[in-house]
Write an enzyme that holds these catalytic residues in place. Structure first.
Site, PDB file in Angstrom:
ATOM      1  CD  GLN A 123      -2.638  -1.252  -0.203  1.00  0.00           C
ATOM      2  OE1 GLN A 123      -3.383  -0.366  -0.609  1.00  0.00           O
ATOM      3  NE2 GLN A 123      -2.389  -2.337  -0.914  1.00  0.00           N
ATOM      4  CG  HIS A 156      -1.396   2.374  -3.933  1.00  0.00           C
ATOM      5  ND1 HIS A 156      -1.815   2.206  -5.223  1.00  0.00           N
ATOM      6  CD2 HIS A 156      -1.797   1.269  -3.258  1.00  0.00           C
ATOM      7  CE1 HIS A 156      -2.440   1.043  -5.335  1.00  0.00           C
ATOM      8  NE2 HIS A 156      -2.444   0.462  -4.157  1.00  0.00           N
ATOM      9  CD  GLU A 206      -8.315   1.505   0.674  1.00  0.00           C
ATOM     10  OE1 GLU A 206      -8.684   1.519  -0.513  1.00  0.00           O
ATOM     11  OE2 GLU A 206      -7.233   2.011   1.046  1.00  0.00           O
ATOM     12  CG  HIS A 207      -6.884  -2.557   1.812  1.00  0.00           C
ATOM     13  ND1 HIS A 207      -6.299  -1.374   1.398  1.00  0.00           N
ATOM     14  CD2 HIS A 207      -7.628  -3.003   0.775  1.00  0.00           C
ATOM     15  CE1 HIS A 207      -6.667  -1.124   0.147  1.00  0.00           C
ATOM     16  NE2 HIS A 207      -7.477  -2.084  -0.249  1.00  0.00           N
ATOM     17  CG  HIS A 210     -50.496  16.148   4.376  1.00  0.00           C
ATOM     18  ND1 HIS A 210     -50.175  17.393   3.911  1.00  0.00           N
ATOM     19  CD2 HIS A 210     -49.437  15.350   4.076  1.00  0.00           C
ATOM     20  CE1 HIS A 210     -48.975  17.364   3.352  1.00  0.00           C
ATOM     21  NE2 HIS A 210     -48.506  16.131   3.444  1.00  0.00           N
TER      22      HIS A 210
END
Length: 441
Positions: free
Chosen positions: A265, A268, A333-334, A426
């Site tokens: 990761q 990235h 996230e992971h 209504h």
């Protein structure tokens, strides 16, 4: 040789641990005023001048010598040509990954349903796919054919009528793998445009680019800012932050494996986050040594080093129970549960985008070919968000059919509540349909 990293070491027993962890996790995706204004100007230009603005911005920002919008459209035959230009091994890998992603998402499909009450009233839900979805794909060297599969296939499984892909081609650079993935995933139309202008075109439509119902896919700060501004005009998937991985390990996995999982990761980008949590302090030392040993062997060593030094951490906890508490606090996230019996700990995980179970399940498998979607909530949003899926490309309509008896009975309840809110129309609308019972009441 790349210098050793200086990854942060935290201890959950430290009185200041919560403050240090919050500082480590903090990340703002806020655009500065200059970016924000530039994006607003681009959106305005696309809305006012349509295709002409797209051509102008593509010339200016991407260095593409486009004379008209026709130069920025790729037909289906061009996607099929890309399949012949990649290697047989690449095609096989794309097709296998696509099959697995499709198989997983087929199980997410929701059906419409109804039920009938005793008085004949019918209630239910109608599930309908979006008419058209727009897929943003980063272009040039930073291209991700796997993201094409992960975004387009769930849309197709959901039954979306048309999937429109936009992908920039800076300096005319076309990534054949991305086009091949689009072909395999069933993308219907491709425009070689990018940036905020592509998002604006999808959201509002131009003479050539059709207006879509939802825009999905990752992009840079200009793309993210544009998605924020067009939300409401169209749906969006999410505003994604940098990639994250949290590994929880009992100390029995090969430290080299864990170091490489963290790298997967960190490579990235410089803002990506890689964290290891373990109750075994000696194991944390071993992983730190593996990081220093393996880092010089990596192609993206400088990016990894910046990420690890800036946002990475090795966290010591009291025991595995506390490791679960830290994991839920981070809401990654992971999440890798690199432990002997991951199934035993799974019930305690409340917040995570994707959970990778056991020592042999690397996060990288999920990125490419395991089957579940790799578009996941970041920056702690796993507390309330889910992975991209078929359900993101479907909408639900409520179904209400009242029998005469049902309308009469419900009308009495509605009347009381409506008059309590001083909404007389209504109340009377409901009261018109109340049928007097046989006793004349």
């Amino acid at each position: 040789m790349t210098a050793s990293t200086a990854i942060a070491r935290l201890n959950a027993a430290d009185p200041d641990f919560a403050r240090h962890l919050d500082h480590l996790l903090s990340w703002e995706s806020v655009s500065d005023d200059a970016v924000n204004q530039r994006v607003l100007d681009i959106i305005k230009a696309v809305r006012e001048r349509g295709d002409a603005a797209l051509v102008e911005f593509t010339q200016r920002f991407d260095g593409v010598d486009a004379k008209s919008i026709d130069d920025l459209i790729l037909g289906r035959e061009r996607l099929e040509l890309a399949l012949t230009r990649i290697t047989p091994a690449q095609r096989e890998a794309l097709e296998k990954a696509a099959d697995r992603v499709r198989g997983y998402h087929e199980r997410q499909k929701q059906d419409s349903w109804t039920y009938t009450e005793a008085d004949g009233t019918v209630l239910g839900q109608k599930v309908t796919p979006l008419d058209r979805a727009g897929l943003y794909v980063p272009g040039g060297k930073a291209s991700y054919p796997s993201s094409v599969l992960m975004n387009a296939i769930p849309a197709k499984v959901a039954g979306v009528g048309e999937v429109v892909m936009v992908v920039p081609t800076p300096r005319g650079e076309i990534n054949e793998l991305v086009l091949a993935a689009a072909c395999i995933a069933g993308v219907d139309r491709v425009f070689t445009i990018g940036g905020a202008q592509a998002v604006a075109a999808l959201a509002y439509g131009t003479e050539s680019v059709p207006q879509v119902d939802k825009v999905v896919g990752p992009g840079n700060i200009y793309v993210a800012t544009a998605k924020r501004h067009v939300f409401g005009q169209v749906g969006i998937d999410m505003i994604a932050g940098p990639s994250e991985i949290l590994v929880v390990c009992d100390g029995q996995t090969d430290p080299d494996w864990i170091a490489m999982d963290l790298f997967s990761q960190a490579e990235h980008d410089e803002d990506a986050q890689a964290i290891l949590v373990s109750p075994d302090v000696a194991f944390l030392d071993k992983v730190a040594a593996s990081i220093d040993k393996l880092l010089p062997t990596m192609e993206r060593a400088e990016i990894i080093k910046t990420s690890i030094n800036g946002r990475g951490a090795l966290i010591q906890v009291r025991d595995m129970q506390q490791a679960m508490e830290v994991a839920n606090r981070i809401a990654p996230e992971h999440l890798e549960l690199s432990v002997a019996d991951p199934q035993a700990w799974l019930p305690q995980i409340r917040h995570a985008g994707a959970i990778f179970m056991g020592r042999h399940t690397s996060e990288a498998l999920g990125d490419y070919c395991a089957g579940p979607n790799h578009v996941l909530p970041t920056s702690g949003t796993a507390r309330f968000s889910s992975p991209l899926g078929v359900y993101d490309f479907q909408k639900r309509s409520s179904i209400i059919f009242c029998s005469e008896q049902g309308a009469s009975e419900l009308g009495r309840t509605a009347s009381v509540l409506a008059r309590g809110e001083s909404l007389t129309a209504h109340a009377r609308s409901a009261e018109y349909r109340i049928v007097a019972d046989k006793k004349g009441n």
